[in-house]
Design a protein around this motif. Structure first.
Motif, PDB file in Angstrom:
ATOM      1  N   SER A  10     -13.203 143.018 -54.971  1.00 20.50           N
ATOM      2  CA  SER A  10     -13.343 142.845 -53.519  1.00 20.50           C
ATOM      3  C   SER A  10     -14.260 143.880 -52.884  1.00 20.50           C
ATOM      4  O   SER A  10     -14.621 143.752 -51.719  1.00 20.50           O
ATOM      5  CB  SER A  10     -11.960 142.922 -52.853  1.00 20.50           C
ATOM      6  OG  SER A  10     -11.365 144.198 -53.107  1.00 20.50           O
ATOM      7  N   SER A  11     -14.669 144.925 -53.628  1.00 21.42           N
ATOM      8  CA  SER A  11     -15.476 145.985 -53.016  1.00 21.42           C
ATOM      9  C   SER A  11     -16.934 145.573 -52.848  1.00 21.42           C
ATOM     10  O   SER A  11     -17.582 145.969 -51.876  1.00 21.42           O
ATOM     11  CB  SER A  11     -15.396 147.260 -53.865  1.00 21.42           C
ATOM     12  OG  SER A  11     -15.978 147.038 -55.139  1.00 21.42           O
ATOM     13  N   CYS A  12     -17.472 144.792 -53.796  1.00 21.30           N
ATOM     14  CA  CYS A  12     -18.892 144.425 -53.728  1.00 21.30           C
ATOM     15  C   CYS A  12     -19.091 142.976 -54.140  1.00 21.30           C
ATOM     16  O   CYS A  12     -19.724 142.704 -55.183  1.00 21.30           O
ATOM     17  CB  CYS A  12     -19.729 145.360 -54.591  1.00 21.30           C
ATOM     18  SG  CYS A  12     -19.141 145.476 -56.311  1.00 21.30           S
ATOM     19  N   GLN A  57     -16.862 146.084 -60.126  1.00 19.17           N
ATOM     20  CA  GLN A  57     -16.108 146.722 -59.046  1.00 19.17           C
ATOM     21  C   GLN A  57     -16.687 148.110 -58.807  1.00 19.17           C
ATOM     22  O   GLN A  57     -16.761 148.928 -59.736  1.00 19.17           O
ATOM     23  CB  GLN A  57     -14.622 146.831 -59.398  1.00 19.17           C
ATOM     24  CG  GLN A  57     -13.767 147.511 -58.359  1.00 19.17           C
ATOM     25  CD  GLN A  57     -13.365 146.599 -57.213  1.00 19.17           C
ATOM     26  OE1 GLN A  57     -14.194 145.897 -56.665  1.00 19.17           O
ATOM     27  NE2 GLN A  57     -12.086 146.615 -56.863  1.00 19.17           N
ATOM     28  N   SER A  58     -17.098 148.391 -57.598  1.00 17.91           N
ATOM     29  CA  SER A  58     -17.666 149.690 -57.258  1.00 17.91           C
ATOM     30  C   SER A  58     -16.744 150.420 -56.306  1.00 17.91           C
ATOM     31  O   SER A  58     -15.766 149.854 -55.791  1.00 17.91           O
ATOM     32  CB  SER A  58     -19.052 149.507 -56.620  1.00 17.91           C
ATOM     33  OG  SER A  58     -19.648 150.765 -56.356  1.00 17.91           O
ATOM     34  N   GLY A  59     -17.052 151.698 -56.094  1.00 17.97           N
ATOM     35  CA  GLY A  59     -16.334 152.438 -55.066  1.00 17.97           C
ATOM     36  C   GLY A  59     -16.662 151.884 -53.694  1.00 17.97           C
ATOM     37  O   GLY A  59     -17.730 151.301 -53.474  1.00 17.97           O
ATOM     38  N   SER A  60     -15.768 152.079 -52.754  1.00 20.38           N
ATOM     39  CA  SER A  60     -15.964 151.568 -51.399  1.00 20.38           C
ATOM     40  C   SER A  60     -15.295 152.513 -50.422  1.00 20.38           C
ATOM     41  O   SER A  60     -14.783 153.566 -50.799  1.00 20.38           O
ATOM     42  CB  SER A  60     -15.390 150.145 -51.265  1.00 20.38           C
ATOM     43  OG  SER A  60     -13.991 150.152 -51.451  1.00 20.38           O
ATOM     44  N   SER A  61     -15.305 152.123 -49.154  1.00 18.57           N
ATOM     45  CA  SER A  61     -14.637 152.952 -48.150  1.00 18.57           C
ATOM     46  C   SER A  61     -13.139 153.018 -48.397  1.00 18.57           C
ATOM     47  O   SER A  61     -12.500 154.021 -48.093  1.00 18.57           O
ATOM     48  CB  SER A  61     -14.931 152.412 -46.746  1.00 18.57           C
ATOM     49  OG  SER A  61     -14.562 151.042 -46.663  1.00 18.57           O
ATOM     50  N   ASN A  62     -12.545 151.951 -48.956  1.00 20.89           N
ATOM     51  CA  ASN A  62     -11.137 151.961 -49.373  1.00 20.89           C
ATOM     52  C   ASN A  62     -11.089 152.271 -50.864  1.00 20.89           C
ATOM     53  O   ASN A  62     -10.795 151.407 -51.698  1.00 20.89           O
ATOM     54  CB  ASN A  62     -10.482 150.611 -49.064  1.00 20.89           C
ATOM     55  CG  ASN A  62     -10.501 150.286 -47.590  1.00 20.89           C
ATOM     56  OD1 ASN A  62     -10.325 151.162 -46.747  1.00 20.89           O
ATOM     57  ND2 ASN A  62     -10.722 149.028 -47.265  1.00 20.89           N
ATOM     58  N   ILE A  63     -11.411 153.517 -51.200  1.00 20.75           N
ATOM     59  CA  ILE A  63     -11.668 153.882 -52.585  1.00 20.75           C
ATOM     60  C   ILE A  63     -10.438 153.722 -53.459  1.00 20.75           C
ATOM     61  O   ILE A  63     -10.520 153.206 -54.588  1.00 20.75           O
ATOM     62  CB  ILE A  63     -12.214 155.331 -52.653  1.00 20.75           C
ATOM     63  CG1 ILE A  63     -12.696 155.662 -54.057  1.00 20.75           C
ATOM     64  CG2 ILE A  63     -11.207 156.325 -52.140  1.00 20.75           C
ATOM     65  CD1 ILE A  63     -13.947 154.961 -54.436  1.00 20.75           C
ATOM     66  N   ASP A  65      -7.753 151.751 -53.037  1.00 23.12           N
ATOM     67  CA  ASP A  65      -7.425 150.340 -53.224  1.00 23.12           C
ATOM     68  C   ASP A  65      -8.361 149.694 -54.234  1.00 23.12           C
ATOM     69  O   ASP A  65      -7.940 148.861 -55.041  1.00 23.12           O
ATOM     70  CB  ASP A  65      -7.498 149.592 -51.882  1.00 23.12           C
ATOM     71  CG  ASP A  65      -6.399 150.023 -50.918  1.00 23.12           C
ATOM     72  OD1 ASP A  65      -5.376 150.565 -51.396  1.00 23.12           O
ATOM     73  OD2 ASP A  65      -6.560 149.823 -49.705  1.00 23.12           O
ATOM     74  N   SER A  66      -9.628 150.081 -54.207  1.00 23.33           N
ATOM     75  CA  SER A  66     -10.585 149.520 -55.167  1.00 23.33           C
ATOM     76  C   SER A  66     -10.250 149.946 -56.595  1.00 23.33           C
ATOM     77  O   SER A  66     -10.380 149.146 -57.534  1.00 23.33           O
ATOM     78  CB  SER A  66     -12.004 149.973 -54.809  1.00 23.33           C
ATOM     79  OG  SER A  66     -12.376 149.535 -53.517  1.00 23.33           O
TER      80      SER A  66
END
Length: 534
Positions: A10-12, A57-63, A65-66
């Motif tokens: 869901s991150s990217c 799956q990459s890192g995101s602002s909701n790290i 949860d990712s």
């Protein structure tokens, strides 16, 4: 590709969809959701038995949860094809495609009780069932040793170099600049690929407080300090012993010191008879080349603290003492012309006459205005008595993370000295690092090369555009920055990207899709590291 499934986290989703499009396939069916209490739920909607599985799956602002979503998805893929009728192990490859590896900045201990979080995450991926990792530009390349499986650490440098050749006018005259000491290897790599010169920007902290030195404090404790007088005609350096020392038969520390052309003498302040063969204090004061200045403590030769002598006042530098000194003063190094310094207050370059925040908070004149105050208690803010603590007992690591230096840029009581090494006058500048999180160090480096180095254009280039807080807006509002160049390894909010007119985002889908294809067919990935000159 047959017998291959690509699951998009869901991150990217946009990057994963473009990767699948390049490979001529659709993303595998998966249902990602969360319960009301925030727990992550994963349901795989297709058969994965005896298939090669790639999870993007990459890192995101909701790290966090990712990360949990990635671990659960990998575990679900492992459980969906682990049990076989024959009891043999599964013949499938489960790989995690992480364009930005989370917690990569925590790859080493930064304090005695710190955690190496990147290694812990690598262990979690191994326990979840991963057996291959594909990532881009790890913050520290030695992180590949954290894994028990093969790691393909790809580089975005060829893509960035190709964009520079195609979009930057007169890029052959540009200069690559590192904004800290830890990023010099990354900068020199791109500079070598483009055949460009490179430079470096460093910052030096100035701690707050009254700015008293140790000699100023010691001068307050003892009023009978002898005075150091400079005399080029005296053949020897002698110190007149104090009365207490003379009665004990102790010899001073500096008994005789001969120099080639310059001779010194210590004359007592209380008008005692100078040593034989020396000059009196009045004669020394009559010389136009002799004037007292700073002071420093002096100890006796036996090292006993009780016999510490009064500070000695140093003589100011005088011009043309001897021919040898004149030759040293006339000697100039051409490389010194490429060193430029400036002052940083609140993270911005200020003029040389700008009042220092440390002096405005507590002026050094308070020592003279309040002579009855205890100098030792006033000096507790001084760096002489409170040196800056180093990492792990003094083993300071010069290769700090990309944005660790931003911590002190906004401190109102801290002034920093910024130094630029390299000739950037009338040049295009590429400030390069692996990620952009905070904007402070980037703005300071850009202002330094423009306002001090007189560069004409600045490009801020990084692989991962994290842009924490309002950093993207701050970079956009900086007049010294012309372009912000990042990749889509880290998802950027659409509203932020539209508001930043200086932002340029490069696509990594071709690089990642080719890495997946080569891993599936067992081909070498070495060509992905080479530069194309089309």
């Amino acid at each position: 590709m047959r017998n291959t499934l690509i699951f998009a986290g869901s991150s990217c989703p946009a990057l994963a969809g473009q990767i699948c499009s390049n490979l001529g396939m659709d993303p595998a069916g998966v249902e990602l959701s969360q319960f009301a209490n925030g727990e992550t739920s994963v349901k795989i909607l297709t058969s994965i038995r005896d298939k090669d599985v790639f999870v993007v799956q990459s890192g995101s602002s909701n790290i966090n949860d990712s990360i949990m979503e990635l671990l659960i998805l990998i575990s679900a893929c492992k459980g969906g094809s682990a049990n076989k009728i024959t009891g043999q192990p599964p013949h499938y490859d489960s790989a995690a495609v992480l364009p930005y590896f989370p917690y990569s900045r925590q790859s080493k201990k930064k304090s005695h009780r710190g955690a190496i979080t990147a290694r812990m995450l690598a262990n979690l991926l191994n326990v979840a069932g991963i057996n291959h990792v594909i990532t881009i530009d790890l913050h520290a390349s030695q992180m590949q040793g954290f894994f028990k499986c093969p790691v393909d650490n790809l580089h975005a440098e060829p893509i960035i170099a190709r964009w520079i050749r195609r979009n930057v006018a007169n890029w052959q005259e540009a200069v690559c600049v590192s904004k800290n000491a830890g990023g010099t290897k990354r900068v020199t790599s791109l500079a070598d690929a483009l055949k460009l010169n490179f430079g470096m920007v460093t910052t030096d902290k100035r701690r707050g407080g009254p700015g008293m030195s140790a000699s100023m404090i010691m001068n307050q404790l003892d009023g009978n300090a002898p005075e150091l007088v400079l005399d080029s005609d005296i053949s020897k350096l002698q110190i007149s012993p104090d009365d207490n020392v003379a009665h004990r038969g102790e010899k001073p520390v500096l008994s005789q010191l001969q120099t080639k052309e310059q001779k010194l003498e210590f004359a007592p302040r209380n008008g005692q008879t100078p040593p034989r063969g020396g000059h009196s204090r009045q004669e020394s004061q009559s010389s136009p080349r002799k004037s007292p200045a700073m002071s420093s403590p002096l100890r006796s030769s036996n090292g006993n603290a009780s016999t510490t002598k009064s500070p000695l006042t140093r003589a100011q530098t005088v011009p043309s003492i001897s021919s040898s000194i004149e030759e040293e003063q006339e000697f100039t190094d051409e490389r010194a012309r490429d060193i430029t310094q400036g002052r940083l207050v609140h993270g911005h370059i200020v003029p040389d006459d700008y009042p220092s925040p440390t002096q405005s908070a507590m002026s050094t004149s308070t020592i003279l205005d309040n002579p009855d105050d205890d100098p030792m208690s006033m000096s507790r803010a001084s760096s002489f008595f409170h040196p800056e603590p180093q990492v792990l007992g003094g083993s300071a690591d010069a290769a700090a993370s990309s944005d660790e230096e931003d911590g002190g840029l906004n401190d109102p009581g801290l002034e920093q000295m910024i130094t630029l090494v390299g000739d950037v006058k009338n040049r295009t500048i590429f400030i390069i690092d692996d990620m952009i999180d905070k904007a402070g160090s980037w703005i300071a480096a850009a202002e330094c090369v423009v306002k001090r180095g007189r560069a004409k254009k600045v490009y801020c280039i990084a692989t991962h555009g994290l842009f924490g807080g309002d950093s993207l807006e701050e970079l956009q509002n900086c007049d010294c920055i012309d372009t912000i160049l990042v990749t889509n390894s880290f998802p950027i909010a659409a509203d932020k990207a539209r508001a930043a007119k200086k932002l340029v985002v490069l696509d990594l889908s071709n690089l990642l899709s080719e890495a997946i294809r080569r891993n599936h067919y067992g081909e070498s990935i070495s060509p992905l590291f080479s530069h194309s000159y089309d």
